[in-house]
Design a protein around this motif. Structure first.
Motif, PDB file in Angstrom:
ATOM      1  N   GLU A  24       0.664  -1.445  -0.132  1.00 55.76           N
ATOM      2  CA  GLU A  24       0.319   0.003  -0.015  1.00 55.76           C
ATOM      3  C   GLU A  24       0.784   1.179  -0.432  1.00 55.76           C
ATOM      4  O   GLU A  24       0.439   2.085  -0.694  1.00 55.76           O
ATOM      5  CB  GLU A  24      -0.898   0.097   1.217  1.00 55.76           C
ATOM      6  N   LEU A  25       2.001   1.063   0.822  1.00 57.03           N
ATOM      7  CA  LEU A  25       2.865   1.921   0.545  1.00 57.03           C
ATOM      8  C   LEU A  25       3.379   2.348  -0.321  1.00 57.03           C
ATOM      9  O   LEU A  25       3.873   4.259  -1.137  1.00 57.03           O
ATOM     10  CB  LEU A  25       3.813   2.068   1.834  1.00 57.03           C
ATOM     11  N   LYS A  26       4.079   1.727  -1.496  1.00 58.27           N
ATOM     12  CA  LYS A  26       4.238   1.788  -3.066  1.00 58.27           C
ATOM     13  C   LYS A  26       3.224   2.574  -3.610  1.00 58.27           C
ATOM     14  O   LYS A  26       3.169   2.846  -4.343  1.00 58.27           O
ATOM     15  CB  LYS A  26       5.317   0.401  -2.958  1.00 58.27           C
ATOM     16  N   ALA A  27       2.356   1.538  -3.405  1.00 56.95           N
ATOM     17  CA  ALA A  27       1.373   1.779  -4.053  1.00 56.95           C
ATOM     18  C   ALA A  27       1.015   3.409  -3.950  1.00 56.95           C
ATOM     19  O   ALA A  27       0.728   4.413  -4.805  1.00 56.95           O
ATOM     20  CB  ALA A  27       0.156   1.433  -4.333  1.00 56.95           C
ATOM     21  N   VAL A  28       0.497   4.037  -2.815  1.00 59.52           N
ATOM     22  CA  VAL A  28       0.356   5.221  -2.808  1.00 59.52           C
ATOM     23  C   VAL A  28       0.880   5.950  -2.078  1.00 59.52           C
ATOM     24  O   VAL A  28       0.211   7.667  -2.121  1.00 59.52           O
ATOM     25  CB  VAL A  28      -1.296   5.014  -2.047  1.00 59.52           C
ATOM     26  N   GLY A  29       2.012   5.832  -1.694  1.00 61.39           N
ATOM     27  CA  GLY A  29       2.891   7.253  -0.646  1.00 61.39           C
ATOM     28  C   GLY A  29       2.395   7.214   0.679  1.00 61.39           C
ATOM     29  O   GLY A  29       1.158   6.173   1.101  1.00 61.39           O
ATOM     30  N   ASN A  55      -0.441   3.828  14.782  1.00 61.27           N
ATOM     31  CA  ASN A  55      -0.793   4.980  13.770  1.00 61.27           C
ATOM     32  C   ASN A  55      -0.070   4.170  12.585  1.00 61.27           C
ATOM     33  O   ASN A  55       0.728   3.518  12.903  1.00 61.27           O
ATOM     34  CB  ASN A  55      -0.093   6.446  14.576  1.00 61.27           C
ATOM     35  N   ARG A  56      -0.122   4.933  11.597  1.00 61.52           N
ATOM     36  CA  ARG A  56       0.672   4.687   9.716  1.00 61.52           C
ATOM     37  C   ARG A  56       2.066   4.776   9.905  1.00 61.52           C
ATOM     38  O   ARG A  56       3.228   3.763  10.136  1.00 61.52           O
ATOM     39  CB  ARG A  56       0.022   5.472   9.368  1.00 61.52           C
ATOM     40  N   ALA A  57       2.841   5.473  11.339  1.00 59.01           N
ATOM     41  CA  ALA A  57       4.169   5.462  11.651  1.00 59.01           C
ATOM     42  C   ALA A  57       4.766   4.358  12.147  1.00 59.01           C
ATOM     43  O   ALA A  57       6.105   3.955  11.175  1.00 59.01           O
ATOM     44  CB  ALA A  57       4.958   7.020  12.066  1.00 59.01           C
ATOM     45  N   GLU A  58       4.383   3.841  13.230  1.00 58.95           N
ATOM     46  CA  GLU A  58       4.701   2.711  13.573  1.00 58.95           C
ATOM     47  C   GLU A  58       4.402   1.214  12.264  1.00 58.95           C
ATOM     48  O   GLU A  58       5.462   0.599  12.617  1.00 58.95           O
ATOM     49  CB  GLU A  58       3.960   2.575  14.705  1.00 58.95           C
ATOM     50  N   LEU A  59       3.290   1.363  11.755  1.00 64.79           N
ATOM     51  CA  LEU A  59       3.510   0.736  11.033  1.00 64.79           C
ATOM     52  C   LEU A  59       4.534   0.434   9.754  1.00 64.79           C
ATOM     53  O   LEU A  59       4.758  -0.423   9.782  1.00 64.79           O
ATOM     54  CB  LEU A  59       1.766   0.490   9.961  1.00 64.79           C
ATOM     55  N   VAL A  60       4.596   1.423   9.473  1.00 64.24           N
ATOM     56  CA  VAL A  60       5.468   1.451   8.193  1.00 64.24           C
ATOM     57  C   VAL A  60       6.905   1.223   9.010  1.00 64.24           C
ATOM     58  O   VAL A  60       7.509   0.183   8.047  1.00 64.24           O
ATOM     59  CB  VAL A  60       5.361   3.025   7.167  1.00 64.24           C
ATOM     60  N   ILE A 100      12.430   3.155   0.683  1.00 65.07           N
ATOM     61  CA  ILE A 100      11.439   4.173   1.552  1.00 65.07           C
ATOM     62  C   ILE A 100      11.324   5.532   0.749  1.00 65.07           C
ATOM     63  O   ILE A 100      10.028   5.590  -0.124  1.00 65.07           O
ATOM     64  CB  ILE A 100      11.654   4.068   2.871  1.00 65.07           C
ATOM     65  N   GLY A 101      12.246   6.278   0.678  1.00 63.70           N
ATOM     66  CA  GLY A 101      12.375   7.063  -0.043  1.00 63.70           C
ATOM     67  C   GLY A 101      11.968   8.733   1.194  1.00 63.70           C
ATOM     68  O   GLY A 101      11.618   7.877   2.029  1.00 63.70           O
ATOM     69  N   GLN A 102      12.879   9.802   0.117  1.00 67.03           N
ATOM     70  CA  GLN A 102      12.399  10.932   1.298  1.00 67.03           C
ATOM     71  C   GLN A 102      11.069  11.782   1.721  1.00 67.03           C
ATOM     72  O   GLN A 102      11.174  11.278   3.212  1.00 67.03           O
ATOM     73  CB  GLN A 102      13.368  11.910   0.171  1.00 67.03           C
ATOM     74  N   ASP A 103       9.883  10.823   0.764  1.00 68.44           N
ATOM     75  CA  ASP A 103       9.219  11.529   1.709  1.00 68.44           C
ATOM     76  C   ASP A 103       8.508  10.814   2.892  1.00 68.44           C
ATOM     77  O   ASP A 103       7.557  11.334   3.765  1.00 68.44           O
ATOM     78  CB  ASP A 103       7.765  11.735   0.540  1.00 68.44           C
ATOM     79  N   VAL A 104       8.782   9.390   2.605  1.00 67.30           N
ATOM     80  CA  VAL A 104       8.379   8.355   3.905  1.00 67.30           C
ATOM     81  C   VAL A 104       9.695   8.695   4.642  1.00 67.30           C
ATOM     82  O   VAL A 104       8.548   8.355   5.919  1.00 67.30           O
ATOM     83  CB  VAL A 104       8.245   7.005   3.048  1.00 67.30           C
ATOM     84  N   VAL A 105      10.754   8.905   4.541  1.00 68.25           N
ATOM     85  CA  VAL A 105      11.380   9.830   5.707  1.00 68.25           C
ATOM     86  C   VAL A 105      10.952  10.561   6.633  1.00 68.25           C
ATOM     87  O   VAL A 105      10.996  10.740   7.866  1.00 68.25           O
ATOM     88  CB  VAL A 105      13.115   9.686   5.255  1.00 68.25           C
ATOM     89  N   HIS A 106      10.525  11.959   5.892  1.00 65.37           N
ATOM     90  CA  HIS A 106       9.906  12.921   6.383  1.00 65.37           C
ATOM     91  C   HIS A 106       8.635  12.294   6.662  1.00 65.37           C
ATOM     92  O   HIS A 106       8.182  12.928   8.340  1.00 65.37           O
ATOM     93  CB  HIS A 106       9.352  13.934   5.281  1.00 65.37           C
ATOM     94  N   GLY A 107       7.894  11.910   6.655  1.00 61.80           N
ATOM     95  CA  GLY A 107       6.445  11.931   7.127  1.00 61.80           C
ATOM     96  C   GLY A 107       6.291  11.062   8.139  1.00 61.80           C
ATOM     97  O   GLY A 107       5.983  11.158   9.660  1.00 61.80           O
ATOM     98  N   VAL A 108       7.213  10.486   8.678  1.00 62.81           N
ATOM     99  CA  VAL A 108       8.036   9.015   9.370  1.00 62.81           C
ATOM    100  C   VAL A 108       8.420   9.671  10.827  1.00 62.81           C
ATOM    101  O   VAL A 108       7.498   9.542  11.687  1.00 62.81           O
ATOM    102  CB  VAL A 108       8.681   7.740   9.304  1.00 62.81           C
TER     103      VAL A 108
END
Length: 189
Positions: A24-29, A55-60, A100-108
């Protein structure tokens, strides 16, 4: 006769949930990732996710660890050289960031909350292990270094990952280890 469906439980269920979270992370960001979307992909209810990850951060983070074969603490390098051990840890951090990419790093990092202290503690423990091994081999005078020096390489790499948009280079990691970290730990008496 209808096929009997088996209910997923335990490790099998958790692996399915983490695989679904990664897909899901790879599909929608990260921005559009929701617990509902992961639950739908895993064919379960979102309460099943919330029981394990608040929360989604811990899930990721859990999905990344699952995908990468565990936490960094499960992969502490032992090359026989402090320099190479530290570089191996930094390379692993950089590889995970690229994965995981920069956007995921910042989001988490923005949402990690109470888990933030655990993440920093993990890196302190990893670096303490590397320093203890190096001291036992006689590479450094002592493993007893201040916490800020101990985690300096990982903190600087984390800063590079968060503050820069380009991937971390081997040269940057080498400069952190050779020009900053090793001079500090090798001359401590």
């Amino acid at each position: 006769m209808p096929a009997e469906t088996t209910r997923r439980r335990g490790a099998a269920l958790e692996a399915d949930l983490l695989d679904a979270a990664w897909a899901e992370l790879k599909a929608v960001g990260y921005t559009r990732l929701t617990m509902e979307g992961v639950a739908a992909r895993a064919r379960t209810g979102k309460q099943v996710l919330y029981r394990r990850w608040p929360n989604r951060a811990e899930l990721v983070v859990a999905a990344l660890r699952h995908r990468q074969g565990g936490s960094i603490t499960d992969q502490v390098p032992d090359t026989g050289s402090l320099r190479e051990d530290v570089l191996a840890v930094l390379r692993l951090m950089a590889e995970r960031q690229r994965d995981i990419g920069q956007d995921v790093v910042h989001g988490v990092l923005a949402e990690i909350g109470p888990m933030r202290a655990q993440v920093f503690e993990i890196m302190r423990d990893v670096m303490a292990t590397l320093l203890e091994r190096a001291a036992a081999r006689g590479e450094i005078p002592t493993a007893d270094v201040p916490p800020r020096i101990m985690t300096l390489p990982t903190d600087l790499v984390r800063n590079e990952i968060v503050m820069r948009s380009e991937p971390l280079t081997e040269q940057t990691m080498s400069e952190i280890v050779d020009d900053i970290f090793l001079p500090l730990v090798t001359r401590r008496a």
